[in-house]
Structure formats: structure tokens, C-alpha cells
Scaffold this motif. Structure first.
Motif, short mmCIF file in Angstrom:
data_model
loop_
_atom_site.label_atom_id
_atom_site.label_comp_id
_atom_site.label_asym_id
_atom_site.label_seq_id
_atom_site.Cartn_x
_atom_site.Cartn_y
_atom_site.Cartn_z
N THR A 212 7.43 39.41 53.41
CA THR A 212 8.27 38.87 53.90
C THR A 212 9.40 38.02 53.36
O THR A 212 10.26 37.37 54.05
N LEU A 213 9.79 38.40 52.01
CA LEU A 213 10.67 37.75 51.14
C LEU A 213 12.24 37.88 51.81
O LEU A 213 12.55 38.59 52.38
N GLU A 214 12.72 36.53 52.10
CA GLU A 214 14.13 36.65 52.30
C GLU A 214 14.91 35.74 51.34
O GLU A 214 14.34 34.60 50.93
N ALA A 216 18.54 33.47 50.86
CA ALA A 216 19.39 33.31 51.61
C ALA A 216 20.36 32.31 50.43
O ALA A 216 19.67 31.34 49.87
N ALA A 228 14.90 31.36 48.09
CA ALA A 228 13.94 32.59 48.23
C ALA A 228 12.71 31.79 49.16
O ALA A 228 11.95 30.90 48.89
N GLU A 311 10.59 30.18 62.87
CA GLU A 311 12.24 30.17 62.32
C GLU A 311 12.61 28.68 62.44
O GLU A 311 13.53 28.49 61.76
N LYS A 314 11.76 27.15 59.07
CA LYS A 314 12.87 27.75 58.30
C LYS A 314 14.19 27.07 58.27
O LYS A 314 14.68 26.60 57.30
#
Ligand SMILES: [Mn+2]
Length: 328
Positions: A212-214, A216, A228, A311, A314
Motif C-alpha cells: 500500500t506504500l505511497e 508524497a 511515506a 482517503e 490521509k
């Protein structure tokens, strides 16, 4: 005058004590809880160790862990309660908050965000772990630190310093750890049990979580940070057959990425409810971010609970990080 004198003075007044620490206990909570409990017992007092939540499997080997109770129904009255490693009374759990007769509360902690909820407050933000403070308490109270106490306090210090990697790894943390090894704590045996003893399902869960890593970029101009974010859902726990504490520490994988200043783990706790863990390296104070949401912690490690969809949560976290960045 020693800063622990008022805490030690409580022992003159009674014989029956309660020792408590926070919900979702980690190594410092369990180690300092049990270290304090065994210390009081060694002085001849009756001491009850209470945790709202179960002792995580990896800490079940700790001396005294089998004596921890998880209900206070019908317990007490106590002459006093020693709360260790906990910044807010509510974090001690409902069972304790509802207890009618805890006696005076002795609050021994190292969280800078501690709200001084005790009748006696010994709050030392410079201490690497509450375990260090229990060590100091033992010295002030004339406790002979035996192997059982030593193992618990070593685990408390070792886990809260990230195995002596974090900036909290002060000379005092090393000195006390050294003394505890001399008193019978065996570093390799403890490391094996704490760090080389994971169930395979933890790795199954980790695989899902890392996918699931994002990463930004947050902020603008000179105030930019790389963040992260990973998340874990109830469905992932179900698929891995894992209990919720098996995700403990996963947030560190996010922080460990090159160039990343803040690692974030969002753990789905209920419908539209998330537990957010923040880990920083560098100058960002994540305790400040957690406090925006009513949580707390340390500069480099903090957390809070919040409502919303994945979302939405986040977006809220990123917004709050921006706010902190612009002040830095
Ligand atoms: Mn701690």
C-alpha cells in the motif's frame, strides 16, 4: 532531595499497591510495569499489575508477565497506584478509570505531552524510557535489582530506544542498560525472544501492508518533506489470520525509506475509524501533529485516533503535517 522522594514516600503509608500502564502496551509499558511490580513485591508489599489489553506474545516471557490482571472488578482498595509510561489517565483504560479506590496516583513517565494527572508526578522527558525512571525509583527506594527486574527494565529501555538507535539513546540509557546486563539481563537471549521470534503471519501481513506504500511530497518552497504512508485494514488482518498487535512497528518501514522524513501507518480500527502512527526522522515534531487530533507522544514518535474514510484520514494527516512544516 531526589526527584523520586515523593514517590518513595508513598511506600511508608501503605502495603497494597496497584501498578498500571497504557492500553496497546509495548515493550516499555510492559517492562516498566513489571519492573515496578516486582520491585514493590521485593520490598514486601502486595502489588497488582494491571493492563487493560493483553500482554503481547513477544513479551510473555518477561518475569512476572503471568501475574498481570486485565480486570479490576472487585479489586482494591489500594493504598496508591503507580502509573508508568502513560501520559493521560484515559490511556490507562476504562477498567482503571472506573476503579473506585485506586488511592493516590503516582504518575511516573517520560512523555513530554504528559498532562500531570497524578497526585504525585515524576515526569522526565529526557529519559529514554519509563524503564529508566523505574530504575531510578528502585535506587531511591533501596530495591535490590534482581534478574527479574533487570530483564524487564532492560527490555523497556532497549525497545523504547529502538535497540539504542534513536536520539533518546543517551549515555544514561547505555549506563543503565550496562548495569542491568551486569544484574542478569542477557542481551542475546532477550533479542532472540523479542526480535527473532515473529510468527510467519506477521510477514504475510507485512507483505500486504508494504504493497500500500505511497510516498508524497508535502509542503512547498523550503518547507518540503517527503512522507511515506502505508495502511493496514481489518480485511488484511483477517486474511493473514493476524491479531492487531502484529502490525506494531510496521510504521518504521515507512520512515526507513531514503529521503523520507515522516513515516505514517494508518490502521483501520473500526468503521471509518483509524489509528494513526507517526514516525519522524529529521526536524519535524510529530507529537505536535498528533496533538492537533487529541493524541500525543514524542517528537519522533506519536499517534492518535481519528474518524473518516482512508482517503479523508490521509488528507487530514498531510494537511496537519503541512501546518507543522510551515511553522518549522
Ligand atoms: Mn515509553
Amino acid at each position: 532531595m531526589n526527584r523520586f522522594d515523593p514517590a518513595v514516600a508513598e511506600l511508608i503509608k501503605g502495603r497494597k499497591y496497584l501498578v498500571v500502564s497504557h492500553v496497546s502496551p509495548e515493550g516499555d509499558a510492559v517492562g516498566s510495569l513489571l519492573g515496578m511490580t516486582l520491585a514493590l513485591r521485593s520490598l514486601g508489599y502486595e502489588a497488582t499489575a494491571y493492563l487493560e489489553d493483553p500482554v503481547p506474545d513477544v513479551f510473555k516471557f518477561l518475569p512476572g508477565a503471568d501475574t498481570v490482571v486485565h480486570s479490576l472488578d472487585g479489586a482494591g482498595p489500594f493504598d496508591a497506584t503507580f502509573a508508568v509510561d502513560c501520559g493521560q489517565k484515559e490511556r490507562l483504560g476504562k477498567g482503571f478509570v472506573n476503579l473506585k479506590n485506586p488511592g493516590r496516583i503516582i504518575n511516573i513517565d517520560h512523555h513530554a505531552t504528559n498532562d500531570a494527572f497524578g497526585d504525585v508526578n515524576v515526569i522526565v522527558p529526557d529519559a529514554s524510557a519509563a524503564g529508566e525512571l523505574v530504575y531510578d525509583f528502585c535506587v531511591a527506594a533501596g530495591v535490590k535489582i534482581d534478574r527479574g527486574i533487570a530483564v524487564n527494565l532492560y527490555v523497556a529501555i532497549h525497545t523504547d530506544t529502538g535497540s539504542f538507535r534513536y536520539s533518546s539513546s543517551t549515555p544514561s540509557a547505555f549506563e543503565k542498560a550496562g548495569a542491568l546486563v551486569r544484574l542478569g539481563a542477557d542481551p542475546w537471549e532477550i533479542s532472540r525472544r523479542v526480535y527473532e521470534n515473529y510468527p510467519a503471519k506477521k510477514y504475510k501481513l507485512l507483505g500486504m501492508v508494504l504493497s500500500t506504500l505511497e510516498v508524497a511530497e508535502v509542503g512547498s518552497g523550503s518547507a518540503v518533506a517527503s512522507v511515506a504512508i502505508i495502511n493496514v485494514t481489518r480485511e488484511m488482518f483477517r486474511r493473514a489470520g493476524a491479531e492487531k498487535d502484529l502490525a506494531d512497528g510496521f510504521v518504521n518501514y515507512a520512515r526507513a525509506i531514503e529521503g523520507v522524513s515522516v513515516g505514517v501507518l494508518l490502521r483501520e480500527a473500526g468503521d471509518f475509524e483509524y489509528k494513526v502512527s507517526l514516525r519522524a526522522k529529521g526536524d519535524i515534531d510529530v507529537a505536535e501533529v498528533a496533538q492537533v487530533f487529541g493524541g500525543g507522544g514524542h517528537r519522533n514518535a506519536a499517534g492518535f485516533m481519528t474518524k473518516g474514510s482512508l482517503e479523508e484520514v490521509k488528507a487530514k494527516v498531510i494537511e496537519a503535517l503541512k501546518g507543522t512544516l510551515s511553522k518549522a
